[in-house]
Write a protein that holds these residues in place. Structure first.
Motif, PDB file in Angstrom:
ATOM      1  N   PRO A 220       0.795  -1.236   0.000  1.00  0.00           N
ATOM      2  CA  PRO A 220       0.000   0.000   0.000  1.00  0.00           C
ATOM      3  C   PRO A 220       0.827   1.286   0.000  1.00  0.00           C
ATOM      4  O   PRO A 220       0.280   2.377   0.150  1.00  0.00           O
ATOM      5  CB  PRO A 220      -0.798  -0.125   1.297  1.00  0.00           C
ATOM      6  CG  PRO A 220       0.126  -0.860   2.224  1.00  0.00           C
ATOM      7  CD  PRO A 220       0.908  -1.817   1.361  1.00  0.00           C
ATOM      8  N   TRP A 221       2.148   1.164  -0.179  1.00  0.00           N
ATOM      9  CA  TRP A 221       3.051   2.303  -0.013  1.00  0.00           C
ATOM     10  C   TRP A 221       2.713   3.477  -0.934  1.00  0.00           C
ATOM     11  O   TRP A 221       2.820   4.645  -0.519  1.00  0.00           O
ATOM     12  CB  TRP A 221       4.492   1.863  -0.259  1.00  0.00           C
ATOM     13  CG  TRP A 221       4.764   0.472   0.191  1.00  0.00           C
ATOM     14  CD1 TRP A 221       5.032  -0.620  -0.578  1.00  0.00           C
ATOM     15  CD2 TRP A 221       4.756  -0.013   1.549  1.00  0.00           C
ATOM     16  NE1 TRP A 221       5.192  -1.743   0.180  1.00  0.00           N
ATOM     17  CE2 TRP A 221       5.026  -1.408   1.504  1.00  0.00           C
ATOM     18  CE3 TRP A 221       4.529   0.591   2.786  1.00  0.00           C
ATOM     19  CZ2 TRP A 221       5.094  -2.190   2.643  1.00  0.00           C
ATOM     20  CZ3 TRP A 221       4.593  -0.201   3.915  1.00  0.00           C
ATOM     21  CH2 TRP A 221       4.870  -1.560   3.846  1.00  0.00           C
ATOM     22  N   LEU A 222       2.323   3.204  -2.170  1.00  0.00           N
ATOM     23  CA  LEU A 222       2.053   4.272  -3.136  1.00  0.00           C
ATOM     24  C   LEU A 222       0.568   4.601  -3.257  1.00  0.00           C
ATOM     25  O   LEU A 222       0.175   5.328  -4.169  1.00  0.00           O
ATOM     26  CB  LEU A 222       2.605   3.888  -4.513  1.00  0.00           C
ATOM     27  CG  LEU A 222       4.114   3.644  -4.603  1.00  0.00           C
ATOM     28  CD1 LEU A 222       4.524   3.345  -6.033  1.00  0.00           C
ATOM     29  CD2 LEU A 222       4.886   4.841  -4.066  1.00  0.00           C
ATOM     30  N   GLY A 223      -0.256   4.075  -2.365  1.00  0.00           N
ATOM     31  CA  GLY A 223      -1.694   4.356  -2.428  1.00  0.00           C
ATOM     32  C   GLY A 223      -2.297   3.835  -3.720  1.00  0.00           C
ATOM     33  O   GLY A 223      -1.945   2.740  -4.183  1.00  0.00           O
ATOM     34  N   PRO A 224      -3.192   4.610  -4.338  1.00  0.00           N
ATOM     35  CA  PRO A 224      -3.828   4.160  -5.582  1.00  0.00           C
ATOM     36  C   PRO A 224      -2.834   3.843  -6.701  1.00  0.00           C
ATOM     37  O   PRO A 224      -3.089   2.963  -7.527  1.00  0.00           O
ATOM     38  CB  PRO A 224      -4.722   5.342  -5.970  1.00  0.00           C
ATOM     39  CG  PRO A 224      -4.991   6.050  -4.685  1.00  0.00           C
ATOM     40  CD  PRO A 224      -3.749   5.891  -3.867  1.00  0.00           C
ATOM     41  N   LEU A 225      -1.694   4.532  -6.722  1.00  0.00           N
ATOM     42  CA  LEU A 225      -0.693   4.242  -7.753  1.00  0.00           C
ATOM     43  C   LEU A 225      -0.147   2.819  -7.630  1.00  0.00           C
ATOM     44  O   LEU A 225       0.327   2.241  -8.603  1.00  0.00           O
ATOM     45  CB  LEU A 225       0.465   5.239  -7.662  1.00  0.00           C
ATOM     46  CG  LEU A 225       0.222   6.626  -8.260  1.00  0.00           C
ATOM     47  CD1 LEU A 225       1.432   7.510  -8.016  1.00  0.00           C
ATOM     48  CD2 LEU A 225      -0.086   6.531  -9.749  1.00  0.00           C
TER      49      LEU A 225
END
Length: 285
Positions: A220-225
């Motif tokens: 989940p580090w980059l969120g939606p990206l």
């Protein structure tokens, strides 16, 4: 006289308007499962085409093993944290098969409990992975796609990539036997690298009532990206069909079902090894 650029755009606009009129007026056909061929070809397949052709640079071989008409049961390996492999296989088969066959996918119960996902799955030809639905589709001459590993395949760690998980009780074999349908194993290389799953946060998965909660290099580090799939190179190979018409009386014989399921599993596993040798670089051209 060749078409002018303006003529091409005029036709596209007219086609688009006609499509909208049909959708708004309800002048389109769906079958008893909710499959909408026009919506699938006009909306969903073009989006998937960008993925399988341009992003994943997919190469497909062995299409001659998928029946040009009549029923067939396509059985594949499952992987990738998010089950894009089923959708890519469906679009690539329809686009590249000479008869443009639709692949009627069998999905897990969870898929059909999710409001938006369930509608999309039905519209694109999917139905619940149960023997009655599978047999109805096969008896009507459809090509049906099943992934017997289920969530065990999609949710396995990257360290276990391309190692087939257990196939369950072989329900897909029973459906093929009862209908005398040939089984076409298919091996898919490329899906394991799109979201490499480094860990599974099981307490969070239980809290959210999910089969797993993945940790990947980007999520989940980059969120939606982090939901953007990595551009791995895909190879898909359809293997020679395994006939079942001579075994229709053995649909309830556990030994026959187990042996046939094991044959399909071994065929896919060996083909995966062969494809991996052809693709030494997961992100190569």
């Amino acid at each position: 006289m060749p078409d002018q650029p303006g003529d091409v755009w005029d036709r596209r606009v007219a086609s688009g308007l006609a499509f909208l009129r049909r959708r708004l007026s309800g002048d389109y056909q769906v079958d008893e499962f909710g499959f909408d061929p026009e919506l699938t070809e006009s909306v969903f397949h073009p989006m998937l085409r960008l993925l399988y052709r341009d992003w994943f640079r997919t190469e497909v071989t062995g299409l001659e093993h998928v029946p040009a008409d009549g029923a067939g049961l396509v059985v594949g390996n499952h992987s990738g944290t998010v089950a894009l492999d089923a959708l890519i296989l469906s679009a690539a088969l329809h686009d590249q098969h000479p008869a443009h066959r639709y692949l009627r996918l069998l999905g897990a119960d969870l898929v059909f409990r999710m409001p938006v996902v369930s509608e999309i799955a039905r519209k694109t030809g999917g139905t619940v992975a149960c023997n009655p639905d599978a047999e109805r589709l096969l008896r009507s001459g459809e090509v049906v796609g099943v992934f017997p590993e289920g969530f065990k395949g999609v949710g396995k760690l990257y360290s276990d990539r391309y190692k087939l998980q257990r196939f369950g009780r072989g329900g897909f074999v029973s459906a093929a036997l009862r209908t005398g349908t040939p089984i076409v194993p298919v091996a898919i290389v490329g899906g394991e690298e799109i979201y490499p799953m480094l860990a599974d946060i099981k307490p969070l998965a239980r809290l959210l009532k999910l089969p797993y909660f993945p940790v990947t290099p980007t999520f989940p580090w980059l969120g939606p990206l982090g939901m953007v799939p990595l551009p791995s190179k895909w190879l898909i190979e359809f293997c020679p069909p395994i006939p079942t018409a001579h075994l229709t009386d053995s649909a309830d014989d556990p030994l026959v079902v187990f042996n046939l399921a094991d044959q399909v599993r071994e065929t896919i596993q060996q083909t995966l090894y062969s494809l991996l040798e052809r693709r030494p670089d997961p992100f190569g051209p």
